[in-house]
Design a protein around this motif. Structure first.
Motif, PDB file in Angstrom:
ATOM      1  N   SER A  52       0.830  -1.196   0.000  1.00 17.84           N
ATOM      2  CA  SER A  52       0.000   0.000   0.000  1.00 17.84           C
ATOM      3  C   SER A  52       0.870   1.253   0.000  1.00 17.84           C
ATOM      4  O   SER A  52       1.654   1.460   0.922  1.00 17.84           O
ATOM      5  CB  SER A  52      -0.897  -0.036   1.226  1.00 17.84           C
ATOM      6  N   PRO A  53       0.775   2.099  -1.014  1.00 16.70           N
ATOM      7  CA  PRO A  53       1.597   3.310  -1.047  1.00 16.70           C
ATOM      8  C   PRO A  53       1.150   4.297   0.025  1.00 16.70           C
ATOM      9  O   PRO A  53       0.005   4.239   0.478  1.00 16.70           O
ATOM     10  CB  PRO A  53       1.358   3.876  -2.447  1.00 16.70           C
ATOM     11  N   THR A  54       2.043   5.185   0.424  1.00 22.83           N
ATOM     12  CA  THR A  54       1.695   6.161   1.460  1.00 22.83           C
ATOM     13  C   THR A  54       1.284   7.494   0.856  1.00 22.83           C
ATOM     14  O   THR A  54       0.834   8.387   1.564  1.00 22.83           O
ATOM     15  CB  THR A  54       2.880   6.354   2.428  1.00 22.83           C
ATOM     16  N   GLY A  55       1.461   7.629  -0.445  1.00 16.29           N
ATOM     17  CA  GLY A  55       1.033   8.865  -1.094  1.00 16.29           C
ATOM     18  C   GLY A  55       1.064   8.697  -2.596  1.00 16.29           C
ATOM     19  O   GLY A  55       1.689   7.769  -3.116  1.00 16.29           O
ATOM     20  N   GLY A  56       0.361   9.613  -3.316  1.00 21.13           N
ATOM     21  CA  GLY A  56       0.378   9.580  -4.774  1.00 21.13           C
ATOM     22  C   GLY A  56      -0.797   8.828  -5.369  1.00 21.13           C
ATOM     23  O   GLY A  56      -1.606   8.245  -4.643  1.00 21.13           O
ATOM     24  N   ILE A  57      -0.864   8.854  -6.686  1.00 21.97           N
ATOM     25  CA  ILE A  57      -2.011   8.278  -7.394  1.00 21.97           C
ATOM     26  C   ILE A  57      -1.525   7.341  -8.490  1.00 21.97           C
ATOM     27  O   ILE A  57      -0.578   7.641  -9.211  1.00 21.97           O
ATOM     28  CB  ILE A  57      -2.862   9.405  -8.034  1.00 21.97           C
ATOM     29  N   ILE A  58      -2.195   6.174  -8.593  1.00 23.01           N
ATOM     30  CA  ILE A  58      -1.942   5.267  -9.708  1.00 23.01           C
ATOM     31  C   ILE A  58      -3.235   5.178 -10.492  1.00 23.01           C
ATOM     32  O   ILE A  58      -4.297   4.905  -9.907  1.00 23.01           O
ATOM     33  CB  ILE A  58      -1.564   3.851  -9.219  1.00 23.01           C
ATOM     34  N   SER A  59      -3.202   5.417 -11.810  1.00 29.46           N
ATOM     35  CA  SER A  59      -4.429   5.213 -12.578  1.00 29.46           C
ATOM     36  C   SER A  59      -4.152   4.352 -13.806  1.00 29.46           C
ATOM     37  O   SER A  59      -3.062   4.365 -14.371  1.00 29.46           O
ATOM     38  CB  SER A  59      -5.088   6.530 -12.948  1.00 29.46           C
ATOM     39  N   LEU A  60      -5.193   3.582 -14.156  1.00 29.99           N
ATOM     40  CA  LEU A  60      -5.103   2.638 -15.264  1.00 29.99           C
ATOM     41  C   LEU A  60      -6.199   3.006 -16.254  1.00 29.99           C
ATOM     42  O   LEU A  60      -7.374   3.050 -15.878  1.00 29.99           O
ATOM     43  CB  LEU A  60      -5.327   1.214 -14.741  1.00 29.99           C
ATOM     44  N   SER A  61      -5.831   3.309 -17.487  1.00 29.24           N
ATOM     45  CA  SER A  61      -6.773   3.725 -18.535  1.00 29.24           C
ATOM     46  C   SER A  61      -7.731   4.793 -17.998  1.00 29.24           C
ATOM     47  O   SER A  61      -8.938   4.730 -18.213  1.00 29.24           O
ATOM     48  CB  SER A  61      -7.576   2.532 -19.050  1.00 29.24           C
ATOM     49  N   THR A  66      -5.411   3.240  -7.130  1.00 33.19           N
ATOM     50  CA  THR A  66      -4.507   3.207  -5.982  1.00 33.19           C
ATOM     51  C   THR A  66      -5.113   2.358  -4.859  1.00 33.19           C
ATOM     52  O   THR A  66      -6.286   2.522  -4.533  1.00 33.19           O
ATOM     53  CB  THR A  66      -4.259   4.649  -5.463  1.00 33.19           C
ATOM     54  N   ARG A  67      -4.343   1.440  -4.328  1.00 35.78           N
ATOM     55  CA  ARG A  67      -4.724   0.580  -3.188  1.00 35.78           C
ATOM     56  C   ARG A  67      -5.863  -0.384  -3.486  1.00 35.78           C
ATOM     57  O   ARG A  67      -6.613  -0.776  -2.601  1.00 35.78           O
ATOM     58  CB  ARG A  67      -5.068   1.414  -1.947  1.00 35.78           C
ATOM     59  N   LYS A  68      -6.063  -0.768  -4.742  1.00 35.38           N
ATOM     60  CA  LYS A  68      -7.044  -1.824  -5.031  1.00 35.38           C
ATOM     61  C   LYS A  68      -6.407  -3.171  -4.677  1.00 35.38           C
ATOM     62  O   LYS A  68      -5.193  -3.327  -4.697  1.00 35.38           O
ATOM     63  CB  LYS A  68      -7.433  -1.809  -6.511  1.00 35.38           C
ATOM     64  N   ALA A  69      -7.268  -4.162  -4.372  1.00 34.64           N
ATOM     65  CA  ALA A  69      -6.757  -5.478  -3.983  1.00 34.64           C
ATOM     66  C   ALA A  69      -6.211  -6.221  -5.207  1.00 34.64           C
ATOM     67  O   ALA A  69      -6.654  -5.971  -6.322  1.00 34.64           O
ATOM     68  CB  ALA A  69      -7.887  -6.287  -3.356  1.00 34.64           C
ATOM     69  N   PRO A  70      -5.244  -7.148  -4.985  1.00 37.74           N
ATOM     70  CA  PRO A  70      -4.642  -7.864  -6.116  1.00 37.74           C
ATOM     71  C   PRO A  70      -5.677  -8.560  -7.013  1.00 37.74           C
ATOM     72  O   PRO A  70      -5.534  -8.531  -8.235  1.00 37.74           O
ATOM     73  CB  PRO A  70      -3.739  -8.897  -5.432  1.00 37.74           C
ATOM     74  N   ALA A  71      -6.718  -9.166  -6.428  1.00 40.36           N
ATOM     75  CA  ALA A  71      -7.705  -9.873  -7.252  1.00 40.36           C
ATOM     76  C   ALA A  71      -8.456  -8.885  -8.145  1.00 40.36           C
ATOM     77  O   ALA A  71      -8.749  -9.178  -9.303  1.00 40.36           O
ATOM     78  CB  ALA A  71      -8.693 -10.626  -6.372  1.00 40.36           C
TER      79      ALA A  71
END
Ligand code: ZN
Length: 695
Positions: A52-61, A66-71
């Motif tokens: 789990s990152p402590t800051g920032g944003i990850i976006s896909l398409s 950010t912080r979604k579960a692996p499944a």
């Protein structure tokens, strides 16, 4: 596709990532390079939802993840092949692979199909599929980890240290697979300590040090940057000979790779019909000027008609120009239509002409390059990729066929298997041994091969997905038969003629109801062969072509004798390139029978619509003493159709011929596969009417 903004991550109090920004475009391979502990794996774990990152944003398409579960990430199309493989040693290869698709809850059928694709890519895994994963070698375990990730059918594949701990030879194999995946359009984020390897396998790279991006750019550029080479790649240096050897070893493995799928396009970059027309007018003006300056043959014609290059101001002015015919080419033998000095000619080709002198055409290097380019476009339109294996079973020699198919294939970057025509045993052996995925031949040869494949019962052992065939008319029944016996291959009719470069001047698209022709290389007119006036749009007539950039032997209003029609409007496939129907026949092989003009293709159409009839037939025309003509049709029954049905079939065909062609014919049905098959073009029309009159 993936965008990471200002990402930070910690392990307890220790910070591992410091405001990392990273972007990844669809279809590209991006490398993340850095020493052990630089934060590479942490970044991957953050994307995959494993940390789990402590800051920032990850976006896909465009969607924040950010912080979604692996499944959840797996269902969004992201798959990870982790560092150290992490295969389950006590489960079989098969079960390990199955786990890769578990979060997706695939149907049994889709799951089996996926697994089959994995086995095609990793034949080693197929050999070992019941073996326990713990008993595999390191390289095989790496393949298993990658295969397991691919089972999820990911749109983004994360590869963490795929070469870690592997011998150089095995590393070669793994990187070859990464190249293949990348060329087939998979988007990849590759984490790798071996910088030279990673840079040579990727489009773009980020160099990570102590949790920060310290350098980024196109991989090829980074690879050639002297400062980076010494810092990251251990290039030649007097005080560090070990590094130099290491870097050298990495760098010598870098070779020119095939084209990347994501960079491949042989389509024109026009987006409107107006742009295409402007390009065509420029090409027409250039051509007229070029032949006026360079060709005494054309200059004479122009002067005879009171024309100069200035007479061409619009595309409609094309009509003012006189026609060029096959007779002109023969009369000017051996270098007809030549419009450049001999020192610019790099090659000639000739037609296989059976009557009179051959038609000979000259080429400059640019002509050859243009031809290769639009032939590659044919392959691309048929969906052929650099991963395909193209078995070329057309004639090599002075004619244009073989060399045309070959150069287009090389330009596209696929693997060419230049067999030439005939030699059925060798063709079959190559289909089996090389697992060719594309087969190129005449329609007759394709039928011959299809029947041989059927006879030997090997349809499920060959890998042909596409058949590109040309230079001959083919009925719908014949196409269906070829496709079926080849195990369901998709057929593409390709057009072309020696006078206009050679084969490849147009091809059927995936909609399968038209031929796209290359309007950026030549103009197409459809004229009434008798009056030589344009037919209304959409009606059948003779195809007349004018080249737009051909240098050595340009064509101005060349009468091809091929009969086709323009299909107006844009195609459903989305291509802007204009279209015509499949070639229906030649204006000089129309059968004139009792005052009716019959194209042999209309017989094809009628027979294709009668179930129980095969694809092969012959038309015999005779004239009796009183001057009365008769037409006799010898037609094959389809395979396994009983003789007892003959009367009924004859009745139906006779009725259709009468109704559609307004003539009657004598009909004879013969057993399936009794008419001769040819490796080139099958002769179907036997006109014996004139024999008595030639004295
Ligand atoms: Zn189309």
């Amino acid at each position: 596709m993936l965008k990471i903004t200002n990402l930070t991550a910690h392990y307890g109090a220790a910070q591992a990532l410091f405001g990392v920004d990273l972007e990844l475009q669809k279809g590209t391979t991006v490398a993340l390079v850095g020493a052990n502990g630089a934060g590479k794996s942490t970044l991957l774990k953050c994307i995959m939802g494993l940390h789990s990152p402590t800051g920032g944003i990850i976006s896909l398409s465009g969607q924040e993840i950010t912080r979604k579960a692996p499944a959840q990430m797996a269902r969004l199309g992201v798959a990870l092949s982790p560092e150290g493989r992490e295969v389950f040693p006590h489960l079989s290869v098969h079960d390990n692979l199955r786990l890769g698709a578990l979060p997706l809850k695939l149907s049994k059928k889709l799951g089996a199909e996926r697994m089959d694709e994995i086995f095609v890519r990793f034949p080693k895994l197929r050999e070992r599929y019941q073996q326990l994963a713990g008993t595999l070698s390191g390289g095989e375990q790496q393949m298993l980890a990658m295969g397991r990730a691919l089972m999820a059918g990911p749109s983004l594949l994360l590869l963490d240290e795929p070469s870690l701990g592997l011998a150089p030879r095995i590393t070669d194999d793994i990187f070859a697979i990464i190249h293949q995946l990348s060329r087939s359009g998979t988007t990849i984020l590759l984490v790798e300590q071996n910088a030279a390897r990673a840079l040579s396998a990727s489009d773009y790279a980020y160099l990570l040090a102590h949790g920060k991006v310290v350098e980024q750019g196109p991989s090829r550029k980074l690879l050639n940057d002297p400062a980076l080479r010494s810092a990251f790649l251990g290039a030649a240096s007097d005080d560090n000979p070990a590094a130099s050897r290491l870097g050298g070893a990495g760098l010598t493995n870098i070779r020119l790779e095939k084209n990347l799928m994501s960079e491949l396009s042989f389509m024109p970059d026009f987006s409107t019909e107006t742009e295409l027309a402007a390009h065509q007018l420029n090409g027409l003006k250039w051509t007229v000027n070029h032949v006026w300056e360079g060709s005494s043959f054309y200059r004479k014609k122009f002067e005879g008609a009171g024309m100069t290059p200035a007479s061409i101001q619009s595309l409609n002015d094309l009509r003012k120009l006189s026609f060029t015919t096959a007779e002109d080419l023969r009369a000017e033998y051996p270098f007809p239509l030549r419009a450049v000095p001999f020192e610019q000619i790099v090659r000639i080709h000739a037609s296989s002409g059976t009557t009179g002198k051959r038609k000979v055409l000259s080429y400059t290097q640019k002509d050859i390059d243009d031809w290769g380019h639009f032939f590659a476009r044919c392959y691309q339109m048929a969906g052929v990729t650099p991963l395909d294996r193209v078995q070329i079973a057309v004639g090599y020699g002075v004619w244009t066929a073989g060399v045309g198919f070959q150069s287009g294939c090389e330009k596209m970057g696929a693997l060419a298997i230049p067999v030439g025509p005939g030699n059925i045993d060798m063709q079959i052996q190559f289909l089996l041994d090389f697992q060719s995925t594309v087969f190129c031949s005449t329609a007759s040869m394709a039928l011959l091969m299809a029947e041989e494949i059927h006879k030997r019962g090997i349809a499920d052992k060959i890998a042909v997905k596409k058949i590109i065939y040309g230079s001959e008319r083919s009925s719908r029944a014949m196409r269906l038969k070829i496709s079926e016996l080849f195990g369901g291959a998709e057929l593409f009719d390709i057009t072309g003629l020696t006078e206009l470069y050679g084969p490849g001047t147009g091809i059927e698209c995936s909609e399968h109801d038209c031929i796209h022709y290359w309007g950026d290389y030549y103009l197409l007119e459809i004229l009434d062969p008798e009056t030589l006036q344009p037919v209304p749009e959409g009606e059948w007539g003779e195809m007349v072509v004018t080249s737009l950039c051909k240098e050595a032997a340009p064509l101005i209003r060349y009468r091809t004798r091929d009969i086709t029609r323009i299909i107006p409007g844009r195609c459903n496939c989305g291509s802007i390139l204009p279209r015509h129907s499949r070639i229906k026949g030649r204006s000089d092989d129309t059968i004139k029978f009792r005052g009716v003009n019959i194209y042999p293709s209309s017989i094809d159409t009628i027979l294709s619509a009668v179930p129980g009839i095969g694809s092969e037939y012959q038309i015999h025309l005779t004239r009796d003493n009183t001057g009365r003509d008769s037409m006799r049709l010898i037609i094959e029954r389809a395979e396994k159709v009983a003789t007892t049905r003959s009367a009924e079939l004859i009745h139906e065909i006779g009725h259709q011929i009468k109704k559609q062609l307004l003539v009657s014919a004598d009909l004879e049905l013969v057993e399936y596969a009794t008419l001769p098959r040819s490796e080139r073009k099958s002769q179907r029309v036997f006109d014996n009417r004139l024999q008595g009159e030639i004295v």
